[in-house]
Design a protein around this motif. Structure first.
Motif, short mmCIF file in Angstrom:
data_model
loop_
_atom_site.label_atom_id
_atom_site.label_comp_id
_atom_site.label_asym_id
_atom_site.label_seq_id
_atom_site.Cartn_x
_atom_site.Cartn_y
_atom_site.Cartn_z
N GLY A 7 16.98 44.47 39.72
CA GLY A 7 15.76 45.16 40.12
C GLY A 7 15.62 45.30 41.62
N VAL A 8 16.77 45.35 42.31
CA VAL A 8 16.81 45.44 43.77
C VAL A 8 17.32 46.82 44.17
N VAL A 9 16.61 47.50 45.05
CA VAL A 9 16.93 48.88 45.43
C VAL A 9 18.12 48.89 46.40
N PRO A 10 19.19 49.67 46.11
CA PRO A 10 20.37 49.65 46.97
C PRO A 10 20.30 50.67 48.12
N PHE A 11 20.62 50.16 49.32
CA PHE A 11 20.75 50.98 50.53
C PHE A 11 22.19 50.88 51.03
N LEU A 12 22.56 51.79 51.92
CA LEU A 12 23.92 51.81 52.47
C LEU A 12 23.90 51.96 53.98
N LYS A 13 24.64 51.12 54.68
CA LYS A 13 24.87 51.31 56.12
C LYS A 13 25.81 52.49 56.30
N ILE A 14 25.39 53.50 57.08
CA ILE A 14 26.22 54.71 57.18
C ILE A 14 26.75 54.99 58.58
N ASP A 15 26.32 54.22 59.59
CA ASP A 15 26.83 54.51 60.94
C ASP A 15 28.25 53.96 61.09
N PRO A 23 31.57 62.42 61.71
CA PRO A 23 31.84 63.75 61.13
C PRO A 23 31.93 63.76 59.61
N GLY A 24 32.20 62.61 58.99
CA GLY A 24 32.31 62.57 57.53
C GLY A 24 31.03 62.20 56.82
N LEU A 25 29.90 62.29 57.53
CA LEU A 25 28.65 61.79 56.96
C LEU A 25 28.22 62.55 55.71
N ASP A 26 28.32 63.87 55.71
CA ASP A 26 27.87 64.63 54.54
C ASP A 26 28.61 64.19 53.28
N ALA A 27 29.92 63.99 53.39
CA ALA A 27 30.71 63.55 52.24
C ALA A 27 30.30 62.14 51.81
N LEU A 28 30.03 61.27 52.77
CA LEU A 28 29.61 59.91 52.45
C LEU A 28 28.26 59.91 51.74
N LEU A 29 27.33 60.74 52.22
CA LEU A 29 26.00 60.80 51.60
C LEU A 29 26.09 61.30 50.16
N THR A 80 19.62 54.85 53.28
CA THR A 80 20.68 54.51 54.23
C THR A 80 20.09 53.80 55.45
N LYS A 81 20.98 53.15 56.21
CA LYS A 81 20.58 52.50 57.45
C LYS A 81 21.58 52.86 58.54
N MET A 82 21.06 53.09 59.76
CA MET A 82 21.95 53.42 60.89
C MET A 82 21.39 52.78 62.15
N ARG A 83 22.26 52.12 62.90
CA ARG A 83 21.83 51.27 64.01
C ARG A 83 22.27 51.81 65.37
N SER A 84 21.33 51.82 66.30
CA SER A 84 21.58 52.03 67.72
C SER A 84 21.01 50.82 68.45
N VAL A 85 21.32 50.65 69.73
CA VAL A 85 20.84 49.49 70.48
C VAL A 85 20.26 49.91 71.82
N ALA A 104 19.84 65.25 52.14
CA ALA A 104 20.83 64.91 51.11
C ALA A 104 20.20 64.14 49.94
N GLY A 105 18.88 63.95 50.00
CA GLY A 105 18.18 63.30 48.90
C GLY A 105 18.07 61.80 49.01
N LEU A 106 18.35 61.26 50.20
CA LEU A 106 18.31 59.82 50.42
C LEU A 106 17.24 59.46 51.45
N MET A 107 16.78 58.22 51.41
CA MET A 107 15.76 57.75 52.35
C MET A 107 16.43 57.16 53.58
N PRO A 108 16.19 57.72 54.78
CA PRO A 108 16.80 57.16 55.98
C PRO A 108 16.02 55.98 56.55
#
Length: 295
Positions: A96-104, A121-127, A138-143, A169-173
């Protein structure tokens, strides 16, 4: 976007577990878990060992959707299994845990007091692949290291541009402009960051929403306007190097913000523990973070 998962993430009580250590951070994560670099040879063995650690965490009776709303996975974890099921399916259907993905793809060299995300550059395919595997967001990190308006604007422009691509792409950023806890200007950075976030949130297209993952703030209530913003599904906080005790204490004072801890979640867990010891320690960690996230 799965509406049941969206409702859980937006309104549920609990926190998000960050289990997305990548190639650069995995050796440190394993060492903290009691696995020295001498215990493995090469990346393949290293990733097998960290997957075993993650499998032990998510497979524990302490880890379930009652207190853990979501879990952020590394790409290689998404492509593996937990207990014979694809990782995302196991999390949602069994726990019952919602799955997210690190995409950066990691951080670029420092410039203007910040580190942008590397090109992806491969982000669309990954999504597209993530969506077919049952990933919700998804999750993406800058500093951000310095209170440099030019650098902070560049970080936020990049995050929101990619965030729109992810939403399309239908995902929550999850937008994550991490502020270094070592920065001498942390409070000033957070002033600029909140101002920049609100400016960009206000002009998001109708129907678009995002999540925000931010370093625990210096000033209590600093993120109140973000928590209340209609374009923000949830504000989550990273521990950023603070101990779990300190992270929980700061988090509990910031109403409406929930945890998305990595090191602070796994602090004190080791490969050498018996299953009973491990599950007891993980249960205590989860309960502490859960209670701090209820405020």
């Amino acid at each position: 976007m799965n509406q049941e998962q969206l409702a859980k993430v937006a309104k549920g009580q609990g926190f998000i577990a960050a289990l997305d250590q990548s190639g650069g951070s995995t050796p440190k994560a394993l060492k903290l878990y009691g696995v020295e670099e001498s215990a493995y040879s090469g990346e393949a063995q290293m990733f097998d060992l960290v997957h075993a650690m993650r499998a032990r965490i998510v497979g524990s009776p302490a880890f379930s959707g009652q207190r853990v709303l979501g879990a952020i996975l590394f790409e290689m974890t998404m492509d593996r299994e937990f207990d014979g099921l694809p990782a995302a399916d196991y999390l949602w259907k069994k726990k019952g845990v919602v799955p997210f993905l690190k995409i950066d793809k990691g951080l670029a060299a420092a410039a203007d007091g910040v580190q942008l995300m590397k090109p992806n550059p491969g982000l669309d395919a990954l999504l597209k692949r993530a969506s077919t595997k049952g990933i919700f967001g998804t999750k993406m990190r800058s500093v951000i290291d310095e209170a440099n308006p030019k650098g902070i604007d560049a970080i936020l422009d990049q995050q929101f541009e990619v965030g729109q691509q992810i939403f399309n792409a239908g995902l929550m950023p999850i937008i994550e402009p991490e502020v270094s806890i070592k920065s001498a200007d942390k409070a000033k950075i957070e002033d600029l960051l909140v101002e920049g976030l609100l400016k960009r949130l206000d002009v998001l297209p109708a129907g678009v929403s995002v999540m925000l993952k931010l370093t625990l703030p210096e000033v209590v209530g600093k993120f109140d306007a973000l928590v209340k913003h209609p374009k923000v599904t949830r504000v989550v906080a990273l521990s950023g190097g603070y101990s779990r005790a300190d992270s929980n204490a700061i988090l509990a004072r910031n109403k409406g913000v929930i945890a998305s801890f990595s090191r602070a979640l796994t602090e004190g867990l080791t490969a050498q523990m018996s299953d009973a010891e491990f599950n007891t320690a993980l249960d205590a960690a989860i309960e502490g973070i859960y209670q701090a996230s209820l405020s």
